[in-house]
Design an enzyme around this catalytic site. Structure first.
Site, PDB file in Angstrom:
ATOM      1  CE  LYS A 142     -42.483  39.196  40.166  1.00 46.59           C
ATOM      2  NZ  LYS A 142     -41.106  39.694  40.258  1.00 46.59           N
ATOM      3  CG  ASN A 143     -42.174  43.644  39.325  1.00 45.67           C
ATOM      4  OD1 ASN A 143     -41.675  42.475  39.677  1.00 45.67           O
ATOM      5  ND2 ASN A 143     -41.935  43.656  37.851  1.00 45.67           N
ATOM      6  NE  ARG A 168     -31.638  42.466  38.328  1.00 49.12           N
ATOM      7  CZ  ARG A 168     -30.713  43.127  38.221  1.00 49.12           C
ATOM      8  NH1 ARG A 168     -29.545  42.600  38.138  1.00 49.12           N
ATOM      9  NH2 ARG A 168     -30.784  44.405  38.167  1.00 49.12           N
ATOM     10  CB  CYS A 211     -30.155  37.939  35.687  1.00 50.09           C
ATOM     11  SG  CYS A 211     -32.003  37.670  35.459  1.00 50.09           S
ATOM     12  NE  ARG A 264     -33.012  41.963  34.959  1.00 51.83           N
ATOM     13  CZ  ARG A 264     -34.231  41.743  35.310  1.00 51.83           C
ATOM     14  NH1 ARG A 264     -34.504  40.541  35.514  1.00 51.83           N
ATOM     15  NH2 ARG A 264     -35.126  42.474  36.219  1.00 51.83           N
ATOM     16  N   PRO A 265     -26.917  44.802  34.934  1.00 58.12           N
ATOM     17  CG  PRO A 265     -25.779  46.627  33.817  1.00 58.12           C
ATOM     18  CD  PRO A 265     -26.731  45.309  33.516  1.00 58.12           C
ATOM     19  CB  VAL A 266     -27.054  47.152  40.301  1.00 57.88           C
ATOM     20  CG1 VAL A 266     -28.378  46.241  40.397  1.00 57.88           C
ATOM     21  CG2 VAL A 266     -25.781  46.631  40.984  1.00 57.88           C
ATOM     22  CG  ASP A 267     -24.020  50.187  35.236  1.00 57.17           C
ATOM     23  OD1 ASP A 267     -25.193  49.383  35.094  1.00 57.17           O
ATOM     24  OD2 ASP A 267     -23.852  50.759  34.246  1.00 57.17           O
ATOM     25  CG  LEU A 268     -27.470  52.882  35.064  1.00 55.11           C
ATOM     26  CD1 LEU A 268     -28.578  52.670  34.024  1.00 55.11           C
ATOM     27  CD2 LEU A 268     -26.481  53.995  34.451  1.00 55.11           C
ATOM     28  CG  ASP A 276     -41.847  42.055  33.357  1.00 55.02           C
ATOM     29  OD1 ASP A 276     -40.884  41.818  32.453  1.00 55.02           O
ATOM     30  OD2 ASP A 276     -41.867  42.727  34.219  1.00 55.02           O
ATOM     31  CB  ILE A 299     -36.097  46.382  28.263  1.00 56.59           C
ATOM     32  CG1 ILE A 299     -37.505  47.308  27.636  1.00 56.59           C
ATOM     33  CG2 ILE A 299     -36.200  46.917  29.599  1.00 56.59           C
ATOM     34  CD1 ILE A 299     -37.439  48.769  27.723  1.00 56.59           C
ATOM     35  NE  ARG A 316     -38.396  34.601  41.154  1.00 56.06           N
ATOM     36  CZ  ARG A 316     -37.758  35.438  40.379  1.00 56.06           C
ATOM     37  NH1 ARG A 316     -36.821  34.946  39.431  1.00 56.06           N
ATOM     38  NH2 ARG A 316     -37.608  36.707  40.499  1.00 56.06           N
TER      39      ARG A 316
HETATM   40  C1  UD1 Z   1     -37.972  45.910  36.710  1.00 55.54           C
HETATM   41  C2  UD1 Z   1     -38.866  44.699  36.764  1.00 55.54           C
HETATM   42  C3  UD1 Z   1     -38.741  43.723  35.733  1.00 55.54           C
HETATM   43  C4  UD1 Z   1     -39.214  44.475  34.230  1.00 55.54           C
HETATM   44  C5  UD1 Z   1     -38.077  45.767  34.102  1.00 55.54           C
HETATM   45  C6  UD1 Z   1     -38.379  46.535  33.093  1.00 55.54           C
HETATM   46  C7  UD1 Z   1     -39.222  44.453  39.290  1.00 55.54           C
HETATM   47  C8  UD1 Z   1     -38.615  43.618  40.433  1.00 55.54           C
HETATM   48  N1  UD1 Z   1     -38.588  44.127  37.854  1.00 55.54           N
HETATM   49  O1  UD1 Z   1     -36.708  45.167  36.564  1.00 55.54           O
HETATM   50  O2  UD1 Z   1     -39.906  42.852  35.854  1.00 55.54           O
HETATM   51  O3  UD1 Z   1     -38.720  43.595  33.348  1.00 55.54           O
HETATM   52  O4  UD1 Z   1     -38.414  46.689  35.487  1.00 55.54           O
HETATM   53  O5  UD1 Z   1     -39.578  47.124  32.923  1.00 55.54           O
HETATM   54  O6  UD1 Z   1     -39.683  45.421  39.352  1.00 55.54           O
HETATM   55  N2  UD1 Z   1     -29.787  48.792  33.465  1.00 55.54           N
HETATM   56  C9  UD1 Z   1     -28.423  49.025  33.639  1.00 55.54           C
HETATM   57  N3  UD1 Z   1     -27.846  49.487  34.658  1.00 55.54           N
HETATM   58  C10 UD1 Z   1     -28.472  49.413  35.723  1.00 55.54           C
HETATM   59  C11 UD1 Z   1     -29.670  49.257  35.842  1.00 55.54           C
HETATM   60  C12 UD1 Z   1     -30.316  48.819  34.652  1.00 55.54           C
HETATM   61  O7  UD1 Z   1     -27.699  48.714  32.481  1.00 55.54           O
HETATM   62  O8  UD1 Z   1     -27.847  49.953  36.915  1.00 55.54           O
HETATM   63  C13 UD1 Z   1     -30.537  48.182  32.180  1.00 55.54           C
HETATM   64  C14 UD1 Z   1     -30.921  46.789  32.336  1.00 55.54           C
HETATM   65  O9  UD1 Z   1     -29.829  46.174  31.985  1.00 55.54           O
HETATM   66  C15 UD1 Z   1     -31.965  46.909  31.142  1.00 55.54           C
HETATM   67  C16 UD1 Z   1     -32.575  48.154  31.341  1.00 55.54           C
HETATM   68  O10 UD1 Z   1     -31.514  49.123  32.108  1.00 55.54           O
HETATM   69  O11 UD1 Z   1     -31.438  46.551  29.895  1.00 55.54           O
HETATM   70  C17 UD1 Z   1     -33.897  48.236  32.162  1.00 55.54           C
HETATM   71  O12 UD1 Z   1     -33.534  47.502  33.689  1.00 55.54           O
HETATM   72  P1  UD1 Z   1     -34.415  47.934  34.615  1.00 55.54           P
HETATM   73  O13 UD1 Z   1     -35.627  49.016  34.423  1.00 55.54           O
HETATM   74  O14 UD1 Z   1     -33.484  48.564  35.765  1.00 55.54           O
HETATM   75  O15 UD1 Z   1     -35.135  46.735  35.238  1.00 55.54           O
HETATM   76  P2  UD1 Z   1     -35.411  46.054  36.613  1.00 55.54           P
HETATM   77  O16 UD1 Z   1     -35.760  47.334  37.663  1.00 55.54           O
HETATM   78  O17 UD1 Z   1     -34.123  45.281  37.283  1.00 55.54           O
END
Ligand code: UD1
Length: 428
Positions: free
Chosen positions: A22-23, A101, A125, A130-134, A315, A337, A407
């Protein structure tokens, strides 16, 4: 809402086919936005999240032809032809993004190819903020102008994106993928340092390469991408789902059975294999995949910390905790994580598990047996951990809120029932 009812105590024996990841599939589908030509994806799992992504792409104007129906046992969706030749919108609306997301992964491709994108902020969530700031900082480094307005990310790059050296302060799977896709159509060279090494990132890089992108370093923590003016069509088969694979490995282990996991690859779950081996579970390669069995009598407690790949996957943390609940001795499971990813703990405790959470660690003291209870969970992996617990619990366990399972796990109850589990879906 559907429920799953399990009467525990049956060791599982047989073979389970493992589907496409899925991912990986979700990001590969988003990659179709990068080219006007058709991207054909095969080995797609039949899951609610895939349907949500298909709806989102259709909303943007992507034409999607499904190959499926009767030939695939009724599953219309093992192969998709995605053609983004006429995009009619660059807005990913709240209604679709809030469901999933991963919708935010359309941001990089839309911005790179069309110079603009408007994507609803995913919002909170169940597993932490789980921000997207990065994602946003990295795209800004490539020259995007980004505003947050009325709950939407509004991004513009009227003159196209420019290559940049992006250093991620923490490993982010989605951030790496968004940037990787954006960089394939940027002007010049992009270097991503501290990139995620997850197999799904490598799968995306392989697909993008087949579409004509120039990418080096997939599978390492440094990616180098030289942007192209355009990408072309391609055909790509989705990699096997290592989390589905690991989950069924634990189903074999927790029931004291033996399962052949068809299509499974040990290299994709090495950290899980190492951990489970320490707990008393055996893995062997077979011509069709891998066999997982618990030949020795008891399970032993082990200590595990979740980490980015190739470490133990977050996961798989909930599923491991279900297993450790019935192991001999104590184990410590540390989640590094995500914050707030122990929602399964109170539910497992209601089934008789002995678990104490201290900050980001859970101490699990193995008990002789679990007992049935009505349970529910608020996320996908937490839900499946309750199904695993139900497979060994005494009595009848009822797992509510099954839509979380749908899902991420295709025909979960059918696959388990075919190997001897007493499990059924109750439609309400
Ligand atoms: C993806 C997977 C999810 C898995 C995760 C970690 C998908 C759809 N989902 O989620 O199943 O659990 O990888 O292996 O593929 N973070 C920030 N800012 C950002 C982005 C991330 O602070 O902009 C933090 C997150 O809050 C978290 C960490 O970075 O603590 C890792 O998150 P990330 O690897 O980005 O997870 P996803 O891609 O959302």
């Amino acid at each position: 809402m559907d429920k799953i009812v399990i009467r525990g105590g049956k060791p599982l024996h047989g073979a389970i086919p493992i589907g496409g990841a899925k991912n990986s599939a979700l990001k590969l589908m988003a990659a179709s936005l990068l080219s006007p030509e058709t991207l054909t994806l095969t080995n797609l799992p039949h899951l609610v999240d895939i349907t949500t992504m298909a709806h989102l792409l259709a909303e943007l104007g992507v034409r999607i032809a499904m190959d499926g129906s009767a030939a695939n046992g009724g599953h219309a969706g093992r192969a998709f032809n995605l053609t983004a030749d006429t995009i009619t919108s660059t807005t990913a609306p709240y209604d679709l993004v809030r469901k999933m997301r991963a919708s935010v992964l359309v941001l990089g491709p839309l911005l790179a190819r069309f110079g603009e994108a408007r994507v609803s902020l995913p919002g909170g969530c169940a597993i932490g903020t789980r921000p997207v700031d990065l994602h946003l900082k990295a795209l800004a480094q490539m020259g995007a102008e980004i505003d947050l307005r009325e709950g939407y990310i509004e991004a513009k790059a009227p003159n196209g994106l420019k290559g940049a050296h992006v250093i991620f302060p923490v490993v982010t799977v989605g951030g790496t993928e968004n940037l990787l896709m954006a960089a394939t159509l940027a002007e010049g060279e992009t270097i991503i340092t501290n990139a995620a090494r997850e197999p799904e990132v490598s799968d995306l890089a392989a697909c993008l390469t087949a579409m004509g992108a120039q990418i080096e370093g997939a599978g390492t923590d440094t990616l180098r991408i030289v942007g192209r003016r355009e990408l072309h069509g391609a055909e790509h088969a989705v990699i096997v789902d290592r989390i589905e694979l690991g989950t069924y490995a634990i189903a074999a282990a927790i029931t004291g059975g033996s399962l052949e996991l068809l299509g499974g690859r040990l290299d994709l779950i090495q950290a899980v294999v190492d951990a489970l081996h320490g707990a008393g579970v055996d893995f062997d390669e077979t011509p069709g995949g891998i066999r997982v069995s618990r030949t020795r009598n008891g399970l032993r407690g082990i200590d595990v910390m979740t980490e980015p790949y190739p470490g133990f996957p977050t996961d798989m943390q909930a599923q491991l905790m279900a297993l450790m609940s019935v192991a001999e001795g104590a184990s410590m499971i540390t989640e590094s994580i995500f914050e707030n990813r122990f929602m399964h703990v109170p539910e497992l405790c209601r089934m008789g598990a002995n678990i104490n959470v201290h900050g980001s660690s859970a101490i699990v003291r193995g008990v002789d047996h679990l007992s049935s209870a009505p349970v529910m969970a608020t996320d996908l992996r937490a839900s499946v951990s309750l199904v695993l617990a139900g497979l060994v619990a005494r009595g009848e366990t009822m797992v509510n809120r099954v839509y979380h399972l749908d899902r991420g796990y295709e025909r979960l109850e059918d696959k388990l029932a075919a190997c001897g589990a007493d499990i059924e879906r109750v439609r309400t």
